[in-house]
Write an enzyme that holds these catalytic residues in place. Sequence first.
Site, PDB file in Angstrom:
ATOM      1  N   LYS A  83       8.029  19.651  34.277  1.00 38.54           N
ATOM      2  CA  LYS A  83       9.355  19.004  34.334  1.00 38.54           C
ATOM      3  C   LYS A  83      10.264  19.036  33.021  1.00 38.54           C
ATOM      4  CE  LYS A  83       8.921  15.959  38.378  1.00 38.54           C
ATOM      5  NZ  LYS A  83       8.819  14.418  38.652  1.00 38.54           N
TER       6      LYS A  83
ATOM      7  N   ARG B 149       8.985  -6.744  34.634  1.00 40.91           N
ATOM      8  CA  ARG B 149      10.297  -7.204  34.176  1.00 40.91           C
ATOM      9  C   ARG B 149      11.358  -7.863  35.542  1.00 40.91           C
ATOM     10  NH1 ARG B 149      12.512  -1.602  32.118  1.00 40.91           N
ATOM     11  NH2 ARG B 149      11.025  -1.086  33.647  1.00 40.91           N
TER      12      ARG B 149
ATOM     13  N   SER C 112      14.681   1.606  29.118  1.00 42.61           N
ATOM     14  CA  SER C 112      14.938   3.245  28.349  1.00 42.61           C
ATOM     15  C   SER C 112      16.310   3.640  29.050  1.00 42.61           C
ATOM     16  CB  SER C 112      13.917   4.097  28.620  1.00 42.61           C
ATOM     17  OG  SER C 112      12.668   3.475  27.940  1.00 42.61           O
TER      18      SER C 112
ATOM     19  N   HIS D 198       9.145  -2.314  24.872  1.00 46.83           N
ATOM     20  CA  HIS D 198       7.888  -1.631  24.670  1.00 46.83           C
ATOM     21  C   HIS D 198       7.162  -2.254  23.509  1.00 46.83           C
ATOM     22  CE1 HIS D 198      10.040   2.020  26.651  1.00 46.83           C
ATOM     23  NE2 HIS D 198       9.168   1.167  27.755  1.00 46.83           N
TER      24      HIS D 198
HETATM   25  P1  ADP Z   1       7.573   4.317  33.192  1.00 43.80           P
HETATM   26  O1  ADP Z   1       8.676   5.731  33.295  1.00 43.80           O
HETATM   27  O2  ADP Z   1       6.102   4.500  33.294  1.00 43.80           O
HETATM   28  O3  ADP Z   1       8.127   3.099  34.020  1.00 43.80           O
HETATM   29  P2  ADP Z   1       8.920   3.261  30.932  1.00 43.80           P
HETATM   30  O4  ADP Z   1       8.694   3.806  29.419  1.00 43.80           O
HETATM   31  O5  ADP Z   1      10.067   2.819  31.487  1.00 43.80           O
HETATM   32  O6  ADP Z   1       7.954   4.056  31.780  1.00 43.80           O
HETATM   33  O7  ADP Z   1       7.956   1.791  30.811  1.00 43.80           O
HETATM   34  C1  ADP Z   1       6.526   1.664  30.412  1.00 43.80           C
HETATM   35  C2  ADP Z   1       5.987   0.557  30.846  1.00 43.80           C
HETATM   36  O8  ADP Z   1       6.773  -0.538  29.920  1.00 43.80           O
HETATM   37  C3  ADP Z   1       6.211   0.041  32.180  1.00 43.80           C
HETATM   38  O9  ADP Z   1       5.214  -0.696  32.575  1.00 43.80           O
HETATM   39  C4  ADP Z   1       7.509  -0.924  32.129  1.00 43.80           C
HETATM   40  O10 ADP Z   1       7.471  -1.854  33.087  1.00 43.80           O
HETATM   41  C5  ADP Z   1       7.204  -1.309  30.751  1.00 43.80           C
HETATM   42  N1  ADP Z   1       8.395  -1.984  30.331  1.00 43.80           N
HETATM   43  C6  ADP Z   1       9.793  -1.266  29.966  1.00 43.80           C
HETATM   44  N2  ADP Z   1      10.610  -1.959  29.385  1.00 43.80           N
HETATM   45  C7  ADP Z   1      10.235  -3.171  29.348  1.00 43.80           C
HETATM   46  C8  ADP Z   1      10.705  -4.603  28.682  1.00 43.80           C
HETATM   47  N3  ADP Z   1      11.721  -4.419  28.243  1.00 43.80           N
HETATM   48  N4  ADP Z   1       9.799  -5.595  28.723  1.00 43.80           N
HETATM   49  C9  ADP Z   1       8.446  -5.421  28.958  1.00 43.80           C
HETATM   50  N5  ADP Z   1       8.057  -4.278  29.558  1.00 43.80           N
HETATM   51  C10 ADP Z   1       8.827  -3.157  29.791  1.00 43.80           C
END
Ligand code: ADP
Length: 160
Positions: A41, A91, A128, A17
């Site tokens: 939720k 990813r 995450s 992120h």
């Molecule tokens: P969501 O629940 O919306 O998927 P996340 O917090 O998991 O939220 O991810 C938010 C954004 O960050 C998404 O576009 C996801 O693809 C991107 N993202 C998550 N991890 C990575 C990473 N390691 N590298 C690049 N982008 C990422």
Amino acid sequence: MRKALYPGSFDPVTSGHRDIIRRTSALFDQLIVGVLHNPQKPSGAFAVNDRVAMLMEISHGLDNVRVCAFSGLLVDIARENGIQTVIRGLRSGQDFESEMQMARLNRQMTGLETMFLAASPEYVHISSNMVREIGRFGGDLHGLVPGRILSHVSEVLRAE
Ligand code: ADP
């Protein structure tokens, strides 16, 4: 002013992120990082306020980055905040499939555009979800989450 919104759950914030935030902040006049949540939720492993605080901590020094919590439809949030572009990180093919549908729906609804950034090779395997799994078992999260929030994330997950 060119404004972008980077929405996500950020439960918790990871090094992946942070990479997307840094790279995007260089491309736009203002970047709003939005913790999207549904008040109906359960909040997740980390409270929404905590996620906002972690994002502010890791955005330190990036003067055009703002962090907010939002609930509701992305297209409404974008319209209310004068945002023309949504940022998402890609990813894998799995990300691609779900992201395309969302991007097309948002564009059809209000013309809201989505820009994708390819995940950097050093962070492409980080999610995450995996951070939560590793942290709950007391695993070392060094490199997986930014150093500034490492001890906090480890403590919260270990205490779960
Ligand atoms: P969501 O629940 O919306 O998927 P996340 O917090 O998991 O939220 O991810 C938010 C954004 O960050 C998404 O576009 C996801 O693809 C991107 N993202 C998550 N991890 C990575 C990473 N390691 N590298 C690049 N982008 C990422």
